[in-house]
Design a protein around this motif. Structure first.
Motif, PDB file in Angstrom:
ATOM      1  N   ASP A  76       0.837  -1.190   0.000  1.00 34.65           N
ATOM      2  CA  ASP A  76       0.000   0.000   0.000  1.00 34.65           C
ATOM      3  C   ASP A  76       0.878   1.248   0.000  1.00 34.65           C
ATOM      4  O   ASP A  76       2.106   1.151   0.000  1.00 34.65           O
ATOM      5  CB  ASP A  76      -0.952   0.009   1.205  1.00 34.65           C
ATOM      6  CG  ASP A  76      -0.233  -0.122   2.545  1.00 34.65           C
ATOM      7  OD1 ASP A  76       0.976   0.190   2.635  1.00 34.65           O
ATOM      8  OD2 ASP A  76      -0.870  -0.539   3.520  1.00 34.65           O
ATOM      9  N   SER A  77       0.256   2.398  -0.026  1.00 31.16           N
ATOM     10  CA  SER A  77       0.946   3.674   0.136  1.00 31.16           C
ATOM     11  C   SER A  77       0.187   4.446   1.207  1.00 31.16           C
ATOM     12  O   SER A  77      -0.839   3.967   1.707  1.00 31.16           O
ATOM     13  CB  SER A  77       0.971   4.449  -1.187  1.00 31.16           C
ATOM     14  OG  SER A  77      -0.335   4.660  -1.673  1.00 31.16           O
ATOM     15  N   GLU A  78       0.680   5.627   1.597  1.00 33.56           N
ATOM     16  CA  GLU A  78      -0.013   6.401   2.624  1.00 33.56           C
ATOM     17  C   GLU A  78       0.160   7.893   2.378  1.00 33.56           C
ATOM     18  O   GLU A  78       1.257   8.357   2.074  1.00 33.56           O
ATOM     19  CB  GLU A  78       0.504   6.045   4.019  1.00 33.56           C
ATOM     20  CG  GLU A  78      -0.253   6.751   5.134  1.00 33.56           C
ATOM     21  CD  GLU A  78       0.080   6.227   6.518  1.00 33.56           C
ATOM     22  OE1 GLU A  78      -0.694   6.491   7.452  1.00 33.56           O
ATOM     23  OE2 GLU A  78       1.125   5.553   6.679  1.00 33.56           O
ATOM     24  N   VAL A  79      -0.946   8.601   2.533  1.00 31.95           N
ATOM     25  CA  VAL A  79      -0.955  10.057   2.499  1.00 31.95           C
ATOM     26  C   VAL A  79      -1.356  10.523   3.895  1.00 31.95           C
ATOM     27  O   VAL A  79      -2.357  10.052   4.439  1.00 31.95           O
ATOM     28  CB  VAL A  79      -1.960  10.602   1.461  1.00 31.95           C
ATOM     29  CG1 VAL A  79      -2.032  12.118   1.521  1.00 31.95           C
ATOM     30  CG2 VAL A  79      -1.600  10.131   0.066  1.00 31.95           C
ATOM     31  N   ILE A  80      -0.565  11.431   4.486  1.00 31.04           N
ATOM     32  CA  ILE A  80      -0.864  11.984   5.814  1.00 31.04           C
ATOM     33  C   ILE A  80      -1.000  13.496   5.682  1.00 31.04           C
ATOM     34  O   ILE A  80      -0.073  14.161   5.205  1.00 31.04           O
ATOM     35  CB  ILE A  80       0.249  11.643   6.824  1.00 31.04           C
ATOM     36  CG1 ILE A  80       0.364  10.127   7.007  1.00 31.04           C
ATOM     37  CG2 ILE A  80      -0.019  12.337   8.164  1.00 31.04           C
ATOM     38  CD1 ILE A  80       1.552   9.705   7.855  1.00 31.04           C
ATOM     39  N   TYR A  81      -2.144  14.021   6.120  1.00 31.16           N
ATOM     40  CA  TYR A  81      -2.414  15.461   6.083  1.00 31.16           C
ATOM     41  C   TYR A  81      -2.565  15.952   7.521  1.00 31.16           C
ATOM     42  O   TYR A  81      -3.367  15.400   8.281  1.00 31.16           O
ATOM     43  CB  TYR A  81      -3.687  15.749   5.283  1.00 31.16           C
ATOM     44  CG  TYR A  81      -3.972  17.213   5.139  1.00 31.16           C
ATOM     45  CD1 TYR A  81      -3.321  17.967   4.173  1.00 31.16           C
ATOM     46  CD2 TYR A  81      -4.887  17.845   5.979  1.00 31.16           C
ATOM     47  CE1 TYR A  81      -3.576  19.326   4.040  1.00 31.16           C
ATOM     48  CE2 TYR A  81      -5.139  19.203   5.851  1.00 31.16           C
ATOM     49  CZ  TYR A  81      -4.481  19.937   4.876  1.00 31.16           C
ATOM     50  OH  TYR A  81      -4.729  21.285   4.742  1.00 31.16           O
ATOM     51  N   ILE A  82      -1.805  16.967   7.902  1.00 32.44           N
ATOM     52  CA  ILE A  82      -1.820  17.457   9.277  1.00 32.44           C
ATOM     53  C   ILE A  82      -2.969  18.439   9.489  1.00 32.44           C
ATOM     54  O   ILE A  82      -3.056  19.466   8.807  1.00 32.44           O
ATOM     55  CB  ILE A  82      -0.470  18.126   9.646  1.00 32.44           C
ATOM     56  CG1 ILE A  82       0.698  17.170   9.389  1.00 32.44           C
ATOM     57  CG2 ILE A  82      -0.496  18.614  11.088  1.00 32.44           C
ATOM     58  CD1 ILE A  82       0.638  15.850  10.130  1.00 32.44           C
ATOM     59  N   LEU A  83      -3.855  18.101  10.439  1.00 35.47           N
ATOM     60  CA  LEU A  83      -5.016  18.937  10.762  1.00 35.47           C
ATOM     61  C   LEU A  83      -4.713  19.924  11.879  1.00 35.47           C
ATOM     62  O   LEU A  83      -5.192  21.059  11.848  1.00 35.47           O
ATOM     63  CB  LEU A  83      -6.193  18.048  11.162  1.00 35.47           C
ATOM     64  CG  LEU A  83      -6.672  17.069  10.092  1.00 35.47           C
ATOM     65  CD1 LEU A  83      -7.681  16.092  10.674  1.00 35.47           C
ATOM     66  CD2 LEU A  83      -7.261  17.825   8.910  1.00 35.47           C
ATOM     67  N   SER A  84      -3.943  19.502  12.884  1.00 35.90           N
ATOM     68  CA  SER A  84      -3.525  20.416  13.956  1.00 35.90           C
ATOM     69  C   SER A  84      -2.277  19.865  14.628  1.00 35.90           C
ATOM     70  O   SER A  84      -2.005  18.667  14.584  1.00 35.90           O
ATOM     71  CB  SER A  84      -4.642  20.642  14.984  1.00 35.90           C
ATOM     72  OG  SER A  84      -4.890  19.485  15.729  1.00 35.90           O
ATOM     73  N   GLY A  85      -1.515  20.781  15.220  1.00 37.59           N
ATOM     74  CA  GLY A  85      -0.276  20.404  15.877  1.00 37.59           C
ATOM     75  C   GLY A  85       0.891  20.457  14.914  1.00 37.59           C
ATOM     76  O   GLY A  85       0.790  20.966  13.798  1.00 37.59           O
ATOM     77  N   LYS A  86       2.003  19.927  15.386  1.00 40.52           N
ATOM     78  CA  LYS A  86       3.205  19.887  14.556  1.00 40.52           C
ATOM     79  C   LYS A  86       4.053  18.696  14.971  1.00 40.52           C
ATOM     80  O   LYS A  86       3.885  18.134  16.048  1.00 40.52           O
ATOM     81  CB  LYS A  86       3.992  21.188  14.683  1.00 40.52           C
ATOM     82  CG  LYS A  86       4.403  21.535  16.095  1.00 40.52           C
ATOM     83  CD  LYS A  86       5.050  22.897  16.151  1.00 40.52           C
ATOM     84  CE  LYS A  86       5.352  23.234  17.610  1.00 40.52           C
ATOM     85  NZ  LYS A  86       5.968  24.523  17.749  1.00 40.52           N
ATOM     86  N   GLY A  87       4.952  18.315  14.093  1.00 41.41           N
ATOM     87  CA  GLY A  87       5.830  17.188  14.361  1.00 41.41           C
ATOM     88  C   GLY A  87       6.783  17.003  13.208  1.00 41.41           C
ATOM     89  O   GLY A  87       7.124  17.958  12.506  1.00 41.41           O
ATOM     90  N   LYS A  88       7.189  15.756  13.004  1.00 45.72           N
ATOM     91  CA  LYS A  88       8.071  15.466  11.881  1.00 45.72           C
ATOM     92  C   LYS A  88       7.841  14.037  11.428  1.00 45.72           C
ATOM     93  O   LYS A  88       7.230  13.232  12.133  1.00 45.72           O
ATOM     94  CB  LYS A  88       9.527  15.697  12.251  1.00 45.72           C
ATOM     95  CG  LYS A  88      10.066  14.803  13.347  1.00 45.72           C
ATOM     96  CD  LYS A  88      11.485  15.197  13.709  1.00 45.72           C
ATOM     97  CE  LYS A  88      11.999  14.349  14.860  1.00 45.72           C
ATOM     98  NZ  LYS A  88      13.326  14.786  15.315  1.00 45.72           N
ATOM     99  N   VAL A  89       8.335  13.762  10.238  1.00 41.87           N
ATOM    100  CA  VAL A  89       8.265  12.408   9.703  1.00 41.87           C
ATOM    101  C   VAL A  89       9.665  12.023   9.233  1.00 41.87           C
ATOM    102  O   VAL A  89      10.369  12.824   8.620  1.00 41.87           O
ATOM    103  CB  VAL A  89       7.208  12.286   8.572  1.00 41.87           C
ATOM    104  CG1 VAL A  89       7.588  13.066   7.343  1.00 41.87           C
ATOM    105  CG2 VAL A  89       6.938  10.856   8.219  1.00 41.87           C
TER     106      VAL A  89
END
Length: 111
Positions: free
Chosen positions: A54-67
Motif C-alpha cells: 500500500d501507500s499512505e498520504v498523511i495530512y496534518i489537521l492540527s499540531g506539529k511534528g516530523k516524519v
C-alpha cells in the motif's frame, strides 16, 4: 460516502507499529482503502515501517511534528501533506507538547 469520525469511538493504540507512547485512532476500512483520523499524544511516535502492498498520504489537521522518510526528515505543521509511496518507509513523530492530529489515507495496491 460520508465518513463521520466524530461518530466513531477513538481506539487508543499503545506503541503503534512499534512506536513510543500511545496514539488515538478512528478508522474506516473497506479492505481496499483505510481512511483514518489519528492523534499522536505529545512525545508519541508511529514506529518506522515500510509500505509493502500500500501507500499512505498523511495530512496534518492540527499540531506539529516530523516524519522520518527513507533516509530524510521532514518537518510537519498544519496543512502539511506527506506521501509515502509503496516500497518506501516512514515514521510519524510528535516532538511537541500538544496533540498532533492528522488524516491518513492508505489505499491497497496488492503485493
Amino acid at each position: 460516502m460520508l465518513i463521520d469520525f466524530h461518530a466513531m469511538e477513538e481506539k487508543i493504540i499503545p506503541h503503534m507499529r512499534g512506536g513510543e507512547k500511545e496514539a488515538g485512532m478512528r478508522a474506516y476500512d473497506d479492505g481496499l482503502c483505510k481512511v483514518m483520523q489519528g492523534r499522536l499524544f505529545p512525545g508519541a511516535t508511529v514506529g518506522l515501517h515500510t509500505h509493502v502492498t500500500d501507500s499512505e498520504v498523511i495530512y496534518i489537521l492540527s499540531g506539529k511534528g516530523k516524519v522520518l522518510y527513507d533516509d530524510g526528515c521532514e518537518t510537519l505543521s498544519v496543512g502539511s501533506c506527506h506521501y509515502c509511496p509503496k516500497g518506501h518507509s516512514h515514521s510519524l513523530i510528535n516532538d511537541s507538547d500538544e496533540d498532533l492530529i492528522f488524516l491518513a489515507v492508505v489505499p491497497q495496491h496488492g503485493a
